[in-house]
Design an enzyme around this catalytic site. Structure first.
Site, mmCIF file in Angstrom:
data_model
loop_
_atom_site.group_PDB
_atom_site.id
_atom_site.type_symbol
_atom_site.label_atom_id
_atom_site.label_comp_id
_atom_site.label_asym_id
_atom_site.label_seq_id
_atom_site.Cartn_x
_atom_site.Cartn_y
_atom_site.Cartn_z
ATOM 1 N N GLU A 152 10.973 -4.240 -5.346
ATOM 2 C CA GLU A 152 10.717 -3.805 -3.784
ATOM 3 C C GLU A 152 11.749 -4.747 -3.291
ATOM 4 O O GLU A 152 11.727 -5.925 -3.389
ATOM 5 C CB GLU A 152 9.456 -4.439 -3.284
ATOM 6 C CG GLU A 152 8.311 -3.136 -3.996
ATOM 7 C CD GLU A 152 6.768 -3.877 -3.340
ATOM 8 O OE1 GLU A 152 5.829 -2.992 -3.010
ATOM 9 O OE2 GLU A 152 6.456 -4.925 -3.454
ATOM 10 N N ASN A 190 1.366 -3.980 -3.431
ATOM 11 C CA ASN A 190 0.226 -5.002 -3.354
ATOM 12 C C ASN A 190 -0.812 -4.761 -2.288
ATOM 13 O O ASN A 190 -2.006 -4.817 -2.499
ATOM 14 C CB ASN A 190 0.480 -6.390 -3.508
ATOM 15 C CG ASN A 190 0.993 -7.112 -4.845
ATOM 16 O OD1 ASN A 190 0.711 -6.275 -5.699
ATOM 17 N ND2 ASN A 190 1.546 -8.200 -4.891
#
Ligand code: NAD
Length: 284
Positions: A152, A190
């Site tokens: 990311e 997450n």
């Protein structure tokens, strides 16, 4: 700026994995940890994984030797001065990271990109410890870094286009699959995965089922490649709890808070694979 030398700060689980990825992509890496012993431990770990790659004929002995030959370790941040990119993978602690970035900003060439591998802290708050927050970006690898393709790439309101584009292209160059994200709590994976795993753990007690059956249910019913309890063992119960607490603090949603069972496992030292015991038992 063409990046040929990369600095990695913190040579634990993630830092050594990221180092291995960069070495295998042909880059020089200068790794920094707080003692020579930790540097040597990282070298031994990378040597071990590369040797397994040689056994499995994924790389040759010469390629392995060349990769390790491009790796140096240090305890001084000043040795990272000529790196085109520094990736920080030290403890998940805001003050530790802010202190590191303030110093990196002073010692590393002003054209270089400074990236943090934080899982759940604010990249913006880390960037604001520097005089040049435009060169700070998030680069969130997944564990194990040599195996999982995703990175990311996290942009803050301060990150320049040049910094973002350089980082994104670098992730592609080392064979990763970058995705662009903004600096929101938990980024993408997450933010989705942590509450979901917490729900799976709550089901153990609410529905009185075993970890084996929750794992089998999600593998055979939802087609997950690995069950949620086995995944938490792989991530590390302590790492998962820490990230849950950070997300809960940032977003205030109850599902983000770590379930009691995980807090008890953490306090008992049942951290998963790394301690040989979590939801399952593992041979060392
Ligand atoms: N473990 C994971 O699954 C995972 C996944 C993605 C991101 N992360 C993030 O990566 C970072 C590192 O996590 P980890 O699991 O590798 O931790 P770890 O505890 O395995 O390693 C951290 C390393 O940083 C070193 N360190 C601490 N302070 C330092 C300093 N000032 N300078 C240099 N080195 C320093 C420690 O000695 C240790 O070797 C954290 O921010 C974490 O949130 C972890």
């Amino acid at each position: 700026m063409e990046i040929s030398r990369v600095g990695v700060v913190g040579l634990g689980t993630m830092g050594s994995g990221i180092t291995q990825v960069c070495l295998q992509a042909g880059l020089e890496v200068v790794g920094r940890d707080v003692s020579d012993e930790l540097g040597e431990r990282a070298r031994a770990r990378i040597d071990h994984y590369l040797s397994r790659g040689v056994e499995k004929e994924r790389l040759t002995q010469d390629e392995k030797d060349a990769a390790l030959g491009r790796f140096t370790t240090t305890t001084g941040l000043g040795d990272l001065a000529s790196c085109g990119l520094v990736i920080e993978a030290a403890f998940e602690d805001l003050e530790v990271k802010r202190g590191l970035f303030a110093e990196l900003d002073r010692v590393v060439s002003p054209e270089a990109v400074l990236a943090t591998n934080t899982s759940a802290l604010s990249v913006t708050q880390i960037a604001e410890a520097t005089q040049q927050p435009k060169r700070v970006v998030g680069m969130h690898f997944f564990n194990p870094a040599p195996v999982l393709p995703l990175v990311e790439v996290i942009r803050t309101a301060h990150t320049s286009d040049e910094t973002f584009d350089t980082t994104y292209a670098f992730a592609q160059r080392i064979g990763k699959e970058p995705v662009a994200c903004n600096d929101t709590p938990g980024f993408i994976v997450n933010r989705i995965l942590i509450p979901l795993l917490n729900d799976c753990v709550r089901v153990l007690d609410e529905a009185r089922v075993t970890p084996e059956d929750v794992d089998r249910a999600m593998r055979f019913g939802a087609n997950w490649p690995i069950g949620p309890c086995a995944l938490i063992d792989l991530i590390g119960v302590d790492v998962h709890v820490h990230a849950s607490e950070a997300l809960h603090a940032a977003l205030g949603e109850e599902r983000m808070a770590p379930p009691q069972r995980l807090l008890e496992m953490r306090d008992a030292g049942q951290l998963g694979r790394k301690t040989g015991r979590g939801f399952y038992e593992y041979e060392s």
